[in-house]
Design an enzyme around this catalytic site. Structure first.
Site, mmCIF file in Angstrom:
data_model
loop_
_atom_site.group_PDB
_atom_site.id
_atom_site.type_symbol
_atom_site.label_atom_id
_atom_site.label_comp_id
_atom_site.label_asym_id
_atom_site.label_seq_id
_atom_site.Cartn_x
_atom_site.Cartn_y
_atom_site.Cartn_z
ATOM 1 N N HIS A 41 3.273 -6.772 2.258
ATOM 2 C CA HIS A 41 2.410 -7.738 2.949
ATOM 3 C C HIS A 41 2.440 -9.072 2.194
ATOM 4 O O HIS A 41 2.348 -9.096 0.962
ATOM 5 C CB HIS A 41 0.949 -7.266 2.949
ATOM 6 C CG HIS A 41 0.662 -6.032 3.728
ATOM 7 N ND1 HIS A 41 0.203 -6.059 5.026
ATOM 8 C CD2 HIS A 41 0.721 -4.716 3.401
ATOM 9 C CE1 HIS A 41 -0.007 -4.821 5.458
ATOM 10 N NE2 HIS A 41 0.301 -3.990 4.479
ATOM 11 N N HIS A 91 6.510 -1.568 3.399
ATOM 12 C CA HIS A 91 6.350 -2.966 3.787
ATOM 13 C C HIS A 91 5.599 -3.721 2.714
ATOM 14 O O HIS A 91 4.656 -3.208 2.112
ATOM 15 C CB HIS A 91 5.646 -3.100 5.139
ATOM 16 C CG HIS A 91 4.434 -2.235 5.296
ATOM 17 N ND1 HIS A 91 4.498 -0.881 5.547
ATOM 18 C CD2 HIS A 91 3.115 -2.541 5.224
ATOM 19 C CE1 HIS A 91 3.273 -0.394 5.623
ATOM 20 N NE2 HIS A 91 2.421 -1.378 5.427
ATOM 21 N N ASN A 98 0.855 -1.188 0.000
ATOM 22 C CA ASN A 98 0.000 0.000 0.000
ATOM 23 C C ASN A 98 0.892 1.239 0.000
ATOM 24 O O ASN A 98 1.855 1.306 0.767
ATOM 25 C CB ASN A 98 -0.897 0.000 1.234
ATOM 26 C CG ASN A 98 -1.879 -1.163 1.235
ATOM 27 O OD1 ASN A 98 -2.451 -1.485 0.205
ATOM 28 N ND2 ASN A 98 -2.061 -1.790 2.375
ATOM 29 N N GLU A 122 -0.904 2.936 6.084
ATOM 30 C CA GLU A 122 -1.044 3.372 7.482
ATOM 31 C C GLU A 122 0.305 3.595 8.148
ATOM 32 O O GLU A 122 0.454 4.507 8.958
ATOM 33 C CB GLU A 122 -1.840 2.323 8.282
ATOM 34 C CG GLU A 122 -3.302 2.253 7.873
ATOM 35 C CD GLU A 122 -4.030 1.096 8.548
ATOM 36 O OE1 GLU A 122 -3.416 0.385 9.371
ATOM 37 O OE2 GLU A 122 -5.216 0.903 8.227
ATOM 38 N N VAL A 123 1.256 2.747 7.863
ATOM 39 C CA VAL A 123 2.581 2.865 8.472
ATOM 40 C C VAL A 123 3.562 3.292 7.383
ATOM 41 O O VAL A 123 3.735 2.581 6.378
ATOM 42 C CB VAL A 123 3.024 1.539 9.116
ATOM 43 C CG1 VAL A 123 4.446 1.655 9.654
ATOM 44 C CG2 VAL A 123 2.060 1.131 10.233
HETATM 45 P P1 AMP Z 1 -0.512 -0.564 5.727
HETATM 46 O O1 AMP Z 1 -1.966 -0.206 5.799
HETATM 47 O O2 AMP Z 1 -0.123 -1.240 4.452
HETATM 48 O O3 AMP Z 1 0.381 0.625 6.077
HETATM 49 O O4 AMP Z 1 -0.295 -1.683 6.811
HETATM 50 C C1 AMP Z 1 0.237 -1.457 8.080
HETATM 51 C C2 AMP Z 1 0.134 -2.771 8.800
HETATM 52 O O5 AMP Z 1 0.981 -2.727 9.940
HETATM 53 C C3 AMP Z 1 -1.273 -3.110 9.291
HETATM 54 O O6 AMP Z 1 -1.689 -4.317 8.675
HETATM 55 C C4 AMP Z 1 -1.094 -3.258 10.808
HETATM 56 O O7 AMP Z 1 -1.868 -4.303 11.347
HETATM 57 C C5 AMP Z 1 0.390 -3.529 10.931
HETATM 58 N N1 AMP Z 1 1.001 -3.142 12.189
HETATM 59 C C6 AMP Z 1 0.901 -1.954 12.842
HETATM 60 N N2 AMP Z 1 1.607 -1.963 13.977
HETATM 61 C C7 AMP Z 1 2.178 -3.195 14.060
HETATM 62 C C8 AMP Z 1 3.036 -3.843 15.005
HETATM 63 N N3 AMP Z 1 3.467 -3.215 16.122
HETATM 64 N N4 AMP Z 1 3.416 -5.117 14.772
HETATM 65 C C9 AMP Z 1 2.997 -5.767 13.665
HETATM 66 N N5 AMP Z 1 2.211 -5.205 12.725
HETATM 67 C C10 AMP Z 1 1.791 -3.944 12.923
#
Ligand code: AMP
Ligand code: ZN
Length: 115
Positions: free
Chosen positions: A101, A99, A86, A94-95
């Site tokens: 997935h 990454h 994403n 979100e992060v």
């Molecule tokens: P995205 O929406 O692609 O940015 O996905 C971010 C992902 O990070 C989400 O699926 C969250 O569940 C995951 N996430 C957030 N914090 C953590 C954490 N501390 N450990 C593992 N996964 C996390």
């Protein structure tokens, strides 16, 4: 030290269930799994998203993809998986630490995107 949550996971400051680690990449289970198996492969360097990637990141991006099949098999995904990156607001990232997935399980996943 930056405050990025995934950089903290790489540094061991936040716990994670580690799937794999080498000098360039780190893989760990998603805390909120969307499939029976759901982990992420990240670069150890802080790269906010795929939108910021350039040819200087070629090696680490290549390694993330090149390791995906091996890591997926190590988690029981011998019959295929889905890989998702994403990016940005439109991609609903979100992060902001890039990454990849990796999702799968014993049964085929649902359609790729809901409306
Ligand atoms: P995205 O929406 O692609 O940015 O996905 C971010 C992902 O990070 C989400 O699926 C969250 O569940 C995951 N996430 C957030 N914090 C953590 C954490 N501390 N450990 C593992 N996964 C996390
Ligand atoms: Zn980071």
């Amino acid at each position: 030290m930056n405050q990025c949550i995934f950089c903290k996971i790489v540094r061991g400051e936040i716990p994670s269930r580690k799937v794999y680690e080498d000098e360039d990449i780190f893989a760990f289970d998603d805390i909120n799994p969307l499939a029976p198996v759901h982990f992420m492969i990240i670069p150890k360097i802080h790269l906010p998203s795929l939108a910021e990637a350039d040819p200087s990141h070629q090696a680490v991006l290549g390694k993330m993809l090149a390791m995906a099949g091996t890591l997926a098999r190590s988690q029981g995904l011998g019959d295929g998986f889905r890989s998702i990156i994403n990016t940005g607001r439109i991609g609903r990232q979100e992060v902001y630490h890039l990454h990849l997935h990796i999702l799968g399980g014993p049964e085929p996943l649902g359609a790729m995107m809901g409306k």
